[in-house]
Write a protein that holds these residues in place. Structure first.
Motif, mmCIF file in Angstrom:
data_model
loop_
_atom_site.group_PDB
_atom_site.id
_atom_site.type_symbol
_atom_site.label_atom_id
_atom_site.label_comp_id
_atom_site.label_asym_id
_atom_site.label_seq_id
_atom_site.Cartn_x
_atom_site.Cartn_y
_atom_site.Cartn_z
ATOM 1 N N GLU A 196 1.144 -1.161 -0.187
ATOM 2 C CA GLU A 196 0.256 -0.009 0.026
ATOM 3 C C GLU A 196 0.923 0.861 -0.030
ATOM 4 O OE1 GLU A 196 -2.876 0.245 3.147
ATOM 5 O OE2 GLU A 196 -2.849 -2.419 2.445
ATOM 6 N N PHE A 197 1.911 1.370 0.017
ATOM 7 C CA PHE A 197 2.753 2.259 0.243
ATOM 8 C C PHE A 197 3.655 2.883 -1.060
ATOM 9 C CE2 PHE A 197 1.148 1.250 4.390
ATOM 10 C CZ PHE A 197 0.441 2.757 5.287
ATOM 11 N N VAL A 198 3.756 2.171 -1.820
ATOM 12 C CA VAL A 198 4.365 1.797 -3.093
ATOM 13 C C VAL A 198 4.160 2.850 -3.418
ATOM 14 C CG1 VAL A 198 4.524 1.370 -5.415
ATOM 15 C CG2 VAL A 198 4.434 -0.391 -3.640
ATOM 16 N N HIS A 199 5.182 4.396 -4.380
ATOM 17 C CA HIS A 199 4.905 5.375 -4.587
ATOM 18 C C HIS A 199 3.600 5.782 -5.647
ATOM 19 C CE1 HIS A 199 5.487 9.268 -6.549
ATOM 20 N NE2 HIS A 199 5.929 9.288 -4.991
ATOM 21 N N PRO A 200 2.477 6.044 -5.708
ATOM 22 C CA PRO A 200 1.269 6.519 -6.900
ATOM 23 C C PRO A 200 2.408 6.139 -8.499
ATOM 24 C CG PRO A 200 1.276 7.666 -4.951
ATOM 25 C CD PRO A 200 2.345 7.911 -5.120
ATOM 26 N N LEU B 193 9.231 9.839 4.792
ATOM 27 C CA LEU B 193 9.496 9.527 3.885
ATOM 28 C C LEU B 193 9.315 8.837 2.547
ATOM 29 C CD1 LEU B 193 12.172 9.437 6.957
ATOM 30 C CD2 LEU B 193 11.477 11.381 5.374
ATOM 31 N N ILE B 194 10.110 9.236 1.405
ATOM 32 C CA ILE B 194 10.151 9.232 0.171
ATOM 33 C C ILE B 194 11.371 8.288 0.200
ATOM 34 C CG2 ILE B 194 10.157 9.196 -1.949
ATOM 35 C CD1 ILE B 194 8.340 11.525 -1.978
ATOM 36 N N LEU B 195 11.374 6.751 0.046
ATOM 37 C CA LEU B 195 12.492 6.103 0.255
ATOM 38 C C LEU B 195 12.615 5.202 -1.680
ATOM 39 C CD1 LEU B 195 12.193 4.857 4.284
ATOM 40 C CD2 LEU B 195 14.059 6.615 2.835
ATOM 41 N N TRP B 196 14.126 4.815 -2.063
ATOM 42 C CA TRP B 196 14.640 4.102 -2.964
ATOM 43 C C TRP B 196 14.621 2.430 -1.996
ATOM 44 C CZ3 TRP B 196 13.239 4.930 -8.166
ATOM 45 C CH2 TRP B 196 13.667 5.562 -8.782
ATOM 46 N N VAL B 197 13.968 1.940 -3.506
ATOM 47 C CA VAL B 197 14.339 1.048 -2.685
ATOM 48 C C VAL B 197 14.312 -0.061 -4.147
ATOM 49 C CG1 VAL B 197 13.195 -0.026 -0.952
ATOM 50 C CG2 VAL B 197 11.654 -0.463 -2.818
ATOM 51 N N GLU B 198 15.258 -1.962 -3.372
ATOM 52 C CA GLU B 198 15.347 -2.444 -5.023
ATOM 53 C C GLU B 198 14.990 -3.744 -3.802
ATOM 54 O OE1 GLU B 198 18.977 -3.303 -7.397
ATOM 55 O OE2 GLU B 198 19.319 -4.770 -5.196
ATOM 56 N N GLU B 199 14.622 -4.424 -5.143
ATOM 57 C CA GLU B 199 13.530 -5.836 -4.623
ATOM 58 C C GLU B 199 13.566 -6.925 -5.432
ATOM 59 O OE1 GLU B 199 9.079 -7.573 -3.951
ATOM 60 O OE2 GLU B 199 8.718 -5.506 -5.007
ATOM 61 N N ASP C 251 17.102 -1.134 0.849
ATOM 62 C CA ASP C 251 17.150 0.441 0.735
ATOM 63 C C ASP C 251 18.085 0.670 -0.228
ATOM 64 O OD1 ASP C 251 16.828 2.584 1.094
ATOM 65 O OD2 ASP C 251 17.079 2.616 3.654
ATOM 66 N N ILE C 252 17.715 1.630 -1.193
ATOM 67 C CA ILE C 252 18.896 1.856 -2.242
ATOM 68 C C ILE C 252 19.016 3.500 -1.616
ATOM 69 C CG2 ILE C 252 19.112 0.148 -3.164
ATOM 70 C CD1 ILE C 252 17.404 1.505 -5.574
ATOM 71 N N THR C 253 18.262 3.902 -1.508
ATOM 72 C CA THR C 253 17.701 5.750 -0.951
ATOM 73 C C THR C 253 19.127 6.242 -1.410
ATOM 74 O OG1 THR C 253 15.692 5.401 0.315
ATOM 75 C CG2 THR C 253 16.774 7.758 -0.014
#
Length: 107
Positions: A25-29, A61-67, A88-90
């Motif tokens: 639910e918290f994926v950036h739109p 907070l907007i964070l970048w992730v690698e999945e 977390d790759i922010t």
């Protein structure tokens, strides 16, 4: 569900354990379509993927992730579930953005 995911998303381990899909639910739109496409690809092609996208954690907070996602396939060839690792790759993304701006400035 790991305790690292709990820290990244800002939810208690118990909250995430009770609702394992909560983090989606918290994926950036702007990145939701990318995630949906990737999930469909894992199931249809029965292959793992690595993807990058943004999340907005509980604190805003907007964070970048690698999945990295890997399908688990039963004896009939059907994907029964997926497993994955989220990192977390922010910091890395911010560094790349700064580097790109610097390269543009020096021409």
């Amino acid at each position: 569900m790991s305790k690292g995911i709990s820290k990244l998303y800002g939810f208690s381990y118990k909250e995430l354990e009770e609702n394992p899909e909560l983090f989606k639910e918290f994926v950036h739109p702007e990145d939701k379509e990318i995630l949906i496409y990737a999930q469909q690809k894992v199931i249809s092609e029965k292959t793992g993927i690595i993807q990058e996208y943004r999340i907005i954690n509980k604190s805003g907070l907007i964070l970048w992730v690698e999945e990295s996602v890997t399908p688990l396939i039963d004896s009939k060839g059907k994907v029964i579930k997926t497993t994955g690792i989220i990192t977390d790759i922010t910091s890395r993304k911010k560094w790349k953005i700064r580097l790109s701006k610097w390269l543009i400035m020096i021409g």
